[in-house]
Design a protein around this motif. Structure first.
Motif, mmCIF file in Angstrom:
data_model
loop_
_atom_site.group_PDB
_atom_site.id
_atom_site.type_symbol
_atom_site.label_atom_id
_atom_site.label_comp_id
_atom_site.label_asym_id
_atom_site.label_seq_id
_atom_site.Cartn_x
_atom_site.Cartn_y
_atom_site.Cartn_z
ATOM 1 N N MET A 102 1.218 -1.486 0.212
ATOM 2 C CA MET A 102 -0.068 -0.249 0.049
ATOM 3 C C MET A 102 0.984 1.203 0.381
ATOM 4 O O MET A 102 1.658 0.772 0.555
ATOM 5 C CB MET A 102 -0.875 -0.008 1.404
ATOM 6 N N TRP A 110 -12.839 -9.337 3.606
ATOM 7 C CA TRP A 110 -11.449 -8.493 3.058
ATOM 8 C C TRP A 110 -10.490 -7.592 4.433
ATOM 9 O O TRP A 110 -11.392 -6.253 4.351
ATOM 10 C CB TRP A 110 -11.458 -7.613 1.618
ATOM 11 N N ASP A 111 -9.169 -7.676 4.117
ATOM 12 C CA ASP A 111 -8.741 -6.507 5.378
ATOM 13 C C ASP A 111 -8.269 -5.517 4.341
ATOM 14 O O ASP A 111 -7.097 -5.583 4.186
ATOM 15 C CB ASP A 111 -7.143 -7.693 5.326
ATOM 16 N N ARG A 150 -4.840 -3.677 5.987
ATOM 17 C CA ARG A 150 -3.486 -3.743 5.616
ATOM 18 C C ARG A 150 -3.700 -4.242 4.012
ATOM 19 O O ARG A 150 -1.846 -4.048 3.475
ATOM 20 C CB ARG A 150 -3.613 -4.960 5.972
ATOM 21 N N GLN A 151 -5.054 -4.190 2.455
ATOM 22 C CA GLN A 151 -4.381 -4.840 2.166
ATOM 23 C C GLN A 151 -4.210 -3.486 0.792
ATOM 24 O O GLN A 151 -4.369 -4.150 -0.201
ATOM 25 C CB GLN A 151 -5.234 -6.624 1.317
ATOM 26 N N GLY A 152 -5.231 -2.704 1.082
ATOM 27 C CA GLY A 152 -5.974 -1.623 0.156
ATOM 28 C C GLY A 152 -6.824 -2.129 -0.432
ATOM 29 O O GLY A 152 -7.349 -3.505 0.294
ATOM 30 N N TRP A 153 -7.452 -1.444 -1.083
ATOM 31 C CA TRP A 153 -8.589 -2.337 -2.337
ATOM 32 C C TRP A 153 -8.637 -3.230 -3.095
ATOM 33 O O TRP A 153 -6.973 -3.130 -3.299
ATOM 34 C CB TRP A 153 -9.022 -0.617 -3.093
ATOM 35 N N PRO A 154 -9.348 -3.867 -3.263
ATOM 36 C CA PRO A 154 -8.428 -4.973 -4.408
ATOM 37 C C PRO A 154 -8.848 -4.868 -5.773
ATOM 38 O O PRO A 154 -8.971 -3.168 -5.967
ATOM 39 C CB PRO A 154 -10.199 -6.116 -3.737
ATOM 40 N N GLU A 155 -8.151 -5.752 -6.721
ATOM 41 C CA GLU A 155 -8.004 -5.366 -7.540
ATOM 42 C C GLU A 155 -9.247 -5.073 -8.884
ATOM 43 O O GLU A 155 -10.156 -5.800 -8.362
ATOM 44 C CB GLU A 155 -7.371 -6.447 -8.110
#
Length: 251
Positions: free
Chosen positions: A1, A184-185, A188-193
């Protein structure tokens, strides 16, 4: 991120600003008491905290104490301190700088929260007023689409009428994001693709969905903003539902 540029600059300032200030104060170290020099460095710590964040403020306090020791206590250009009073001053500089920096950052955070809450409230009120006064649900959908781009800091947002197609990531009314049925985290992971859907539901009836594309590598909007987004989508759904009910009555 991706780390926001402001945070990067704040951290750099937390390290460098006290060093620069300590160097600028060098000509005064024999004519100004060490206590007063420490207070001047505290001012730098507060400035970094007010412009940055808590981590930058704490880093600035540590940096200020270190450079005060290095440049303004004997032996000079050494992290060793001979005089007990100078030890106490350095420790107090670290403690006071840390406390004041956290208070400054807290005040800045509270101000930002207040401004953000007021902005969110105006978004909701503005959309509600439009929904009440407009005779076209399309106007409400268009308004909500524009508001979603702003509140979630999206690159694009479009609205799909009709039946559900595919299983893209979904932003739920509780502000969570689900991918293939799993939470979805986001932090931590940001927006999904790709695109993320936000469904427009009114009275349990599906009216369509907003397909949202975030800016690549952007930091996800906080939970409060995502909840506002869900409320905005519900207003669009209500307007569409009213149109369909009115059309049914006319037929």
């Amino acid at each position: 991120m991706r780390i926001p540029l402001r945070d990067t600059v704040a951290v750099a300032a937390g390290v460098l600003a006290p060093l620069v200030a300590a160097l600028v104060l060098l000509p005064l170290r024999t004519s100004v008491t060490h206590t007063n020099l420490a207070l001047l460095l505290v001012v730098v710590v507060v400035a970094v905290s007010a412009l940055g964040n808590r981590f930058a403020g704490a880093l600035a306090a540590l940096s200020a104490a270190a450079w005060f020791d290095f440049f303004h206590t004997e032996p000079y250009q050494s992290f060793h301190i001979q005089d007990r009073a100078d030890v106490e001053t350095a420790v107090l500089l670290l403690v006071v700088g840390s406390v004041v920096s956290q208070l400054a950052a807290y005040g800045r955070t509270m101000k930002r929260v207040a401004v953000t809450d007021a902005t969110h409230l105006e978004r909701l009120h503005g959309t509600t007023r439009l929904a009440r006064s407009s005779t076209s649900s399309g106007d409400v959908v268009r308004r909500v689409r524009e508001e979603l781009v702003e509140v979630l800091e999206l690159r694009t947002c479009r609205f799909e009428y009709g039946t559900l197609m595919g299983r893209p990531p979904r932003l739920d009314p509780d502000g969570t994001v689900k991918v293939d049925g799993w939470i979805w985290d986001l932090e931590r992971q940001g927006w999904p693709e790709g695109e993320t859907e936000l469904r427009a539901l009114a009275h349990g009836r599906y009216q369509g969905r907003f397909m949202m594309t975030p800016e690549p590598g952007s930091v996800p909007a906080p939970l409060e903003a995502r909840l506002v987004a869900a409320d905005l989508a519900a207003q669009a759904a209500a307007a569409l539902d009213d149109d369909s009910v009115s059309a049914g009555r006319r037929s």
